[in-house]
Design an enzyme around this catalytic site. Structure first.
Site, PDB file in Angstrom:
ATOM      1  N   LYS A  22      43.520  43.644  46.857  1.00 43.42           N
ATOM      2  CA  LYS A  22      44.671  43.258  47.689  1.00 43.42           C
ATOM      3  C   LYS A  22      45.972  43.733  47.060  1.00 43.42           C
ATOM      4  CE  LYS A  22      46.428  38.847  47.121  1.00 43.42           C
ATOM      5  NZ  LYS A  22      47.856  38.811  46.763  1.00 43.42           N
ATOM      6  N   ASN A  23      46.112  43.495  45.746  1.00 42.05           N
ATOM      7  CA  ASN A  23      47.388  43.770  45.090  1.00 42.05           C
ATOM      8  C   ASN A  23      47.637  45.256  44.838  1.00 42.05           C
ATOM      9  OD1 ASN A  23      47.952  41.114  45.210  1.00 42.05           O
ATOM     10  ND2 ASN A  23      47.607  40.675  43.031  1.00 42.05           N
ATOM     11  N   ARG A  96      55.046  37.448  50.243  1.00 41.65           N
ATOM     12  CA  ARG A  96      56.115  37.936  49.375  1.00 41.65           C
ATOM     13  C   ARG A  96      56.061  39.437  49.152  1.00 41.65           C
ATOM     14  NH1 ARG A  96      59.011  35.018  46.239  1.00 41.65           N
ATOM     15  NH2 ARG A  96      59.083  36.872  44.957  1.00 41.65           N
ATOM     16  N   CYS A 120      57.905  30.141  46.149  1.00 40.86           N
ATOM     17  CA  CYS A 120      56.602  29.806  46.704  1.00 40.86           C
ATOM     18  C   CYS A 120      55.935  28.806  45.779  1.00 40.86           C
ATOM     19  CB  CYS A 120      55.757  31.047  46.937  1.00 40.86           C
ATOM     20  SG  CYS A 120      55.040  31.717  45.467  1.00 40.86           S
ATOM     21  N   ARG A 125      60.134  32.739  41.726  1.00 43.26           N
ATOM     22  CA  ARG A 125      59.877  34.152  42.030  1.00 43.26           C
ATOM     23  C   ARG A 125      61.087  34.905  42.612  1.00 43.26           C
ATOM     24  NH1 ARG A 125      53.869  34.808  44.435  1.00 43.26           N
ATOM     25  NH2 ARG A 125      54.088  36.836  43.482  1.00 43.26           N
ATOM     26  N   PRO A 126      62.158  35.036  41.831  1.00 45.79           N
ATOM     27  CA  PRO A 126      63.327  35.776  42.325  1.00 45.79           C
ATOM     28  C   PRO A 126      63.035  37.265  42.466  1.00 45.79           C
ATOM     29  CG  PRO A 126      63.595  35.257  39.995  1.00 45.79           C
ATOM     30  CD  PRO A 126      62.329  34.580  40.444  1.00 45.79           C
ATOM     31  N   VAL A 127      63.917  37.990  43.157  1.00 46.10           N
ATOM     32  CA  VAL A 127      63.743  39.443  43.291  1.00 46.10           C
ATOM     33  C   VAL A 127      64.923  40.193  42.653  1.00 46.10           C
ATOM     34  CG1 VAL A 127      62.186  39.480  45.275  1.00 46.10           C
ATOM     35  CG2 VAL A 127      64.658  39.340  45.652  1.00 46.10           C
ATOM     36  N   ASP A 128      65.588  39.526  41.700  1.00 50.10           N
ATOM     37  CA  ASP A 128      66.777  40.125  41.083  1.00 50.10           C
ATOM     38  C   ASP A 128      66.472  41.464  40.391  1.00 50.10           C
ATOM     39  OD1 ASP A 128      65.280  38.364  39.365  1.00 50.10           O
ATOM     40  OD2 ASP A 128      66.806  38.648  37.831  1.00 50.10           O
ATOM     41  N   LEU A 129      65.272  41.616  39.843  1.00 53.62           N
ATOM     42  CA  LEU A 129      64.968  42.869  39.143  1.00 53.62           C
ATOM     43  C   LEU A 129      64.796  44.033  40.127  1.00 53.62           C
ATOM     44  CD1 LEU A 129      62.505  41.509  36.429  1.00 53.62           C
ATOM     45  CD2 LEU A 129      64.956  41.947  36.230  1.00 53.62           C
ATOM     46  N   ASP A 310      46.581  35.700  37.418  1.00 51.80           N
ATOM     47  CA  ASP A 310      45.795  35.518  38.641  1.00 51.80           C
ATOM     48  C   ASP A 310      44.366  35.061  38.361  1.00 51.80           C
ATOM     49  OD1 ASP A 310      48.048  36.271  39.973  1.00 51.80           O
ATOM     50  OD2 ASP A 310      47.311  38.218  40.643  1.00 51.80           O
ATOM     51  N   ILE A 332      53.638  33.367  32.822  1.00 55.85           N
ATOM     52  CA  ILE A 332      54.233  34.232  33.858  1.00 55.85           C
ATOM     53  C   ILE A 332      54.947  33.416  34.943  1.00 55.85           C
ATOM     54  CG2 ILE A 332      53.799  36.117  35.502  1.00 55.85           C
ATOM     55  CD1 ILE A 332      52.985  36.942  32.687  1.00 55.85           C
ATOM     56  N   ARG A 402      43.578  35.061  52.337  1.00 52.17           N
ATOM     57  CA  ARG A 402      44.600  36.038  51.910  1.00 52.17           C
ATOM     58  C   ARG A 402      44.030  37.020  50.898  1.00 52.17           C
ATOM     59  NH1 ARG A 402      49.021  33.969  48.621  1.00 52.17           N
ATOM     60  NH2 ARG A 402      49.414  36.191  48.537  1.00 52.17           N
TER      61      ARG A 402
HETATM   62  C1  UD1 Z   1      51.166  41.386  45.537  1.00 48.88           C
HETATM   63  C2  UD1 Z   1      51.044  41.373  44.049  1.00 48.88           C
HETATM   64  O1  UD1 Z   1      50.803  42.389  43.425  1.00 48.88           O
HETATM   65  N1  UD1 Z   1      51.191  40.189  43.470  1.00 48.88           N
HETATM   66  C3  UD1 Z   1      51.030  40.080  42.024  1.00 48.88           C
HETATM   67  C4  UD1 Z   1      52.335  40.466  41.380  1.00 48.88           C
HETATM   68  O2  UD1 Z   1      53.349  39.600  41.890  1.00 48.88           O
HETATM   69  P1  UD1 Z   1      54.878  39.966  41.627  1.00 48.88           P
HETATM   70  O3  UD1 Z   1      55.059  41.418  41.662  1.00 48.88           O
HETATM   71  O4  UD1 Z   1      55.658  39.117  42.570  1.00 48.88           O
HETATM   72  O5  UD1 Z   1      55.065  39.407  40.144  1.00 48.88           O
HETATM   73  P2  UD1 Z   1      56.037  39.964  39.021  1.00 48.88           P
HETATM   74  O6  UD1 Z   1      55.249  40.756  38.050  1.00 48.88           O
HETATM   75  O7  UD1 Z   1      57.202  40.605  39.674  1.00 48.88           O
HETATM   76  O8  UD1 Z   1      56.510  38.604  38.336  1.00 48.88           O
HETATM   77  C5  UD1 Z   1      56.410  38.390  36.947  1.00 48.88           C
HETATM   78  C6  UD1 Z   1      57.488  37.424  36.513  1.00 48.88           C
HETATM   79  O9  UD1 Z   1      58.757  38.050  36.668  1.00 48.88           O
HETATM   80  C7  UD1 Z   1      59.638  37.241  37.416  1.00 48.88           C
HETATM   81  N2  UD1 Z   1      60.515  38.120  38.211  1.00 48.88           N
HETATM   82  C8  UD1 Z   1      59.971  39.083  38.995  1.00 48.88           C
HETATM   83  C9  UD1 Z   1      60.780  39.902  39.753  1.00 48.88           C
HETATM   84  C10 UD1 Z   1      62.152  39.720  39.697  1.00 48.88           C
HETATM   85  O10 UD1 Z   1      62.941  40.410  40.367  1.00 48.88           O
HETATM   86  N3  UD1 Z   1      62.660  38.739  38.886  1.00 48.88           N
HETATM   87  C11 UD1 Z   1      61.869  37.931  38.144  1.00 48.88           C
HETATM   88  O11 UD1 Z   1      62.360  37.059  37.424  1.00 48.88           O
HETATM   89  C12 UD1 Z   1      58.691  36.399  38.296  1.00 48.88           C
HETATM   90  O12 UD1 Z   1      59.302  35.237  38.774  1.00 48.88           O
HETATM   91  C13 UD1 Z   1      57.566  36.128  37.331  1.00 48.88           C
HETATM   92  O13 UD1 Z   1      57.905  35.069  36.509  1.00 48.88           O
HETATM   93  O14 UD1 Z   1      52.212  40.319  39.959  1.00 48.88           O
HETATM   94  C14 UD1 Z   1      51.936  38.972  39.524  1.00 48.88           C
HETATM   95  C15 UD1 Z   1      51.909  38.975  38.009  1.00 48.88           C
HETATM   96  O15 UD1 Z   1      50.850  39.725  37.551  1.00 48.88           O
HETATM   97  C16 UD1 Z   1      50.633  38.493  40.144  1.00 48.88           C
HETATM   98  O16 UD1 Z   1      50.450  37.138  39.827  1.00 48.88           O
HETATM   99  C17 UD1 Z   1      50.649  38.661  41.655  1.00 48.88           C
HETATM  100  O17 UD1 Z   1      49.358  38.402  42.179  1.00 48.88           O
HETATM  101  C1  PEP Z   2      50.047  35.411  43.458  1.00 44.57           C
HETATM  102  C2  PEP Z   2      49.285  36.246  44.165  1.00 44.57           C
HETATM  103  O1  PEP Z   2      49.683  36.991  45.200  1.00 44.57           O
HETATM  104  P1  PEP Z   2      51.176  37.150  45.813  1.00 44.57           P
HETATM  105  O2  PEP Z   2      51.997  37.860  44.799  1.00 44.57           O
HETATM  106  O3  PEP Z   2      50.942  38.011  47.013  1.00 44.57           O
HETATM  107  O4  PEP Z   2      51.672  35.774  46.123  1.00 44.57           O
HETATM  108  C3  PEP Z   2      47.857  36.466  43.816  1.00 44.57           C
HETATM  109  O5  PEP Z   2      47.279  37.453  44.298  1.00 44.57           O
HETATM  110  O6  PEP Z   2      47.297  35.642  43.057  1.00 44.57           O
END
Ligand code: UD1
Ligand code: PEP
Length: 424
Positions: A22-23, A96, A120, A125-129, A310, A332, A402
């Site tokens: 999926k990921n 997300r 969630c 889970r911010p998207v600032d990066l 995960d 994480i 999912r």
């Molecule tokens: C669809 C998908 O591939 N989902 C995976 C992806 O989620 P996702 O890509 O959302 O996870 P990230 O690797 O970005 O998150 C890692 C950490 O960085 C933080 N963060 C991230 C982005 C940002 O802009 N700012 C920030 O602070 C997050 O809150 C978290 O604490 O990687 C995670 C970590 O391996 C997995 O658990 C998810 O299953």
């Molecule tokens: C956290 C997960 O997915 P998502 O980033 O899509 O929420 C996951 O696959 O365990």
């Protein structure tokens, strides 16, 4: 709403074919927006999240043709023209990973408007990066009315970005955007997850120039346009890891096929220390118990190649019935212990202190009605139910849909007493 009923206590025995990840599938699908030609993805799993991404891409003007099922599923995605640069709240809120269309649409159209995903169940889970990284590539970004407005009217320019923290999604978004930026982009402290590498290989097949794949420094030379490609989605290491844990937890013997065991190194090392017998092959692995007992081991989640977050809920389920104590630390996500109270309802002995959980193994879990608020927490209930005495009914099955393709069918074929109870 559907439920899953499990009558536990049967060792799982047999063979399970692992699906595509999926990921990996989600970012790969988003990459189709980078070109007006067709991107053909094979081994794409049939999952609710994949269907949501398909809807989102169609909403942006792409067409999707699907062929085959169960492991032979292929999707042809063609975004000849991007008819809408907006990713609406209703779809982004559902999933997300929708934020992964931001980089491709911005790079191709010079503008994008993507709803902020919001928090969630597992954390803020911010998207600032994602935003800071795209800004380093010359984008002008503002946050208005719950949407990320990104503009680069003269196109993106290569840049240098050091991730202060490893982010899978932000690495993927930036890698896609940089593929169409002018000049060179260097991403430092980039994520190295196999799904990130799978995306990078697909982008290269589409004509992108990326060096350093599999390392934490990616060097991307932007090109004027990308072309179509055919790509096979990498196997789902989290699905494989979940079933490997199921074999150990039920004192069973499972052979998992279609997955390269090197993707699972951190888990397999730990399972071995805990008492599992593991045989690896080029394209699969076999898991059972070495001498009948599983022992508690300490686990800390980390970015790849460390132990994946995960699989944290699943390994915790295993530790609930392993001999002795185990400390599991989640580094994480700040709120990824929602499975703890549900496992305790089944008789587990777990104490949480901040980001660590202390598990003291019990002889047996007892079946109970349970419910979880995220995907991996839900599957940890399935594992607990398979090993428990009596009946477990898992509510909110849509979380499992999912991320686990044909979960009940795969487990039932290995001897599990599991069935889906269809809701009205
Ligand atoms: C669809 C998908 O591939 N989902 C995976 C992806 O989620 P996702 O890509 O959302 O996870 P990230 O690797 O970005 O998150 C890692 C950490 O960085 C933080 N963060 C991230 C982005 C940002 O802009 N700012 C920030 O602070 C997050 O809150 C978290 O604490 O990687 C995670 C970590 O391996 C997995 O658990 C998810 O299953
Ligand atoms: C956290 C997960 O997915 P998502 O980033 O899509 O929420 C996951 O696959 O365990």
């Amino acid at each position: 709403m559907d439920k899953i009923r499990i009558r536990g206590g049967r060792p799982l025995q047999g063979r399970i074919q692992i699906s595509g990840a999926k990921n990996a599938g989600l970012p790969l699908m988003a990459a189709s927006l980078l070109t007006d030609k067709t991107l053909t993805l094979s081994n794409l799993p049939d999952l609710a999240d994949i269907a949501t991404m398909e809807k989102l891409l169609e909403q942006h003007g792409a067409t999707a043709e699907v062929e085959g099922e169960n492991g032979t599923r292929t999707m042809r995605l063609t975004a000849g023209r991007i008819s809408s640069t907006t990713a609406p709240y209703d779809l982004v809120r559902k999933m997300r990973a929708s934020v992964l269309v931001l980089g491709p649409i911005l790079a191709r159209c010079g503008e994008a408007r993507v709803s902020l995903p919001g928090g969630c169940a597992i954390g803020n889970r911010p998207v600032d990066l994602h935003v800071k990284g795209l800004t380093a590539l010359g984008a002008e970004i503002s946050l208005e009315e719950g949407y990320i407005h990104a503009k680069a009217p003269k196109g993106l320019k290569g840049g240098h970005f050091v991730f202060p923290q490893v982010s899978v999604g932000a690495t993927e978004n930036l890698m896609m955007a940089a593929s169409l930026a002018e000049g060179e982009t260097v991403l430092v402290n980039a994520a190295r997850e196999p799904e990130v590498n799978d995306l990078a290989h697909c982008l290269v097949a589409m004509g992108a120039k990326i060096e350093g794949i599999g390392t934490d420094t990616l060097r991307i030379q932007g090109v004027a346009a990308l072309h179509g490609a055919e790509h096979r989605v990498v196997a789902d290491r989290i699905e494989a890891g979940t079933y490997a844990i199921a074999a150990a937890m039920t004192d069973g013997d499972l052979t998992l096929t279609g997955v390269c065991p090197t993707l699972l190194e951190a888990l397999l090392k730990l399972l071995g220390e805990a008492g599992a017998k593991i045989e690896t092959f080029e394209d699969g692995l076999r898991v059972s118990r070495a001498n009948g007992v599983m022992m508690g081991v300490d686990v800390m989640t980390e970015p790849y190649p460390g132990f994946p977050t995960d699989l944290q809920a699943q390994i915790m389920a295993l530790m609930t019935t392993s001999k002795g104590a185990a400390m599991i630390t989640e580094t994480i996500f700040e709120n990824r212990f929602m499975h703890v109270p549900e496992l305790c309802r089944m008789g587990a002995n777990i104490n949480v202190h901040h980001s660590s959980a202390m598990i003291r193994g019990v002889e047996k879990l007892k079946g109970a009605p349970v419910m979880a608020t995220d995907l991996r927490a839900s599957v940890s209930m399935v594992l607990a139910g398979l090993a428990a005495e009596g009946e477990t009914v898992i509510n909110r099955v849509y979380h499992l849909d999912r991320g686990y393709e044909r979960l009940e069918a795969k487990l039932a074929a290995c001897g599990a007493d599991i069935e889906r109870l269809r809701g009205e």
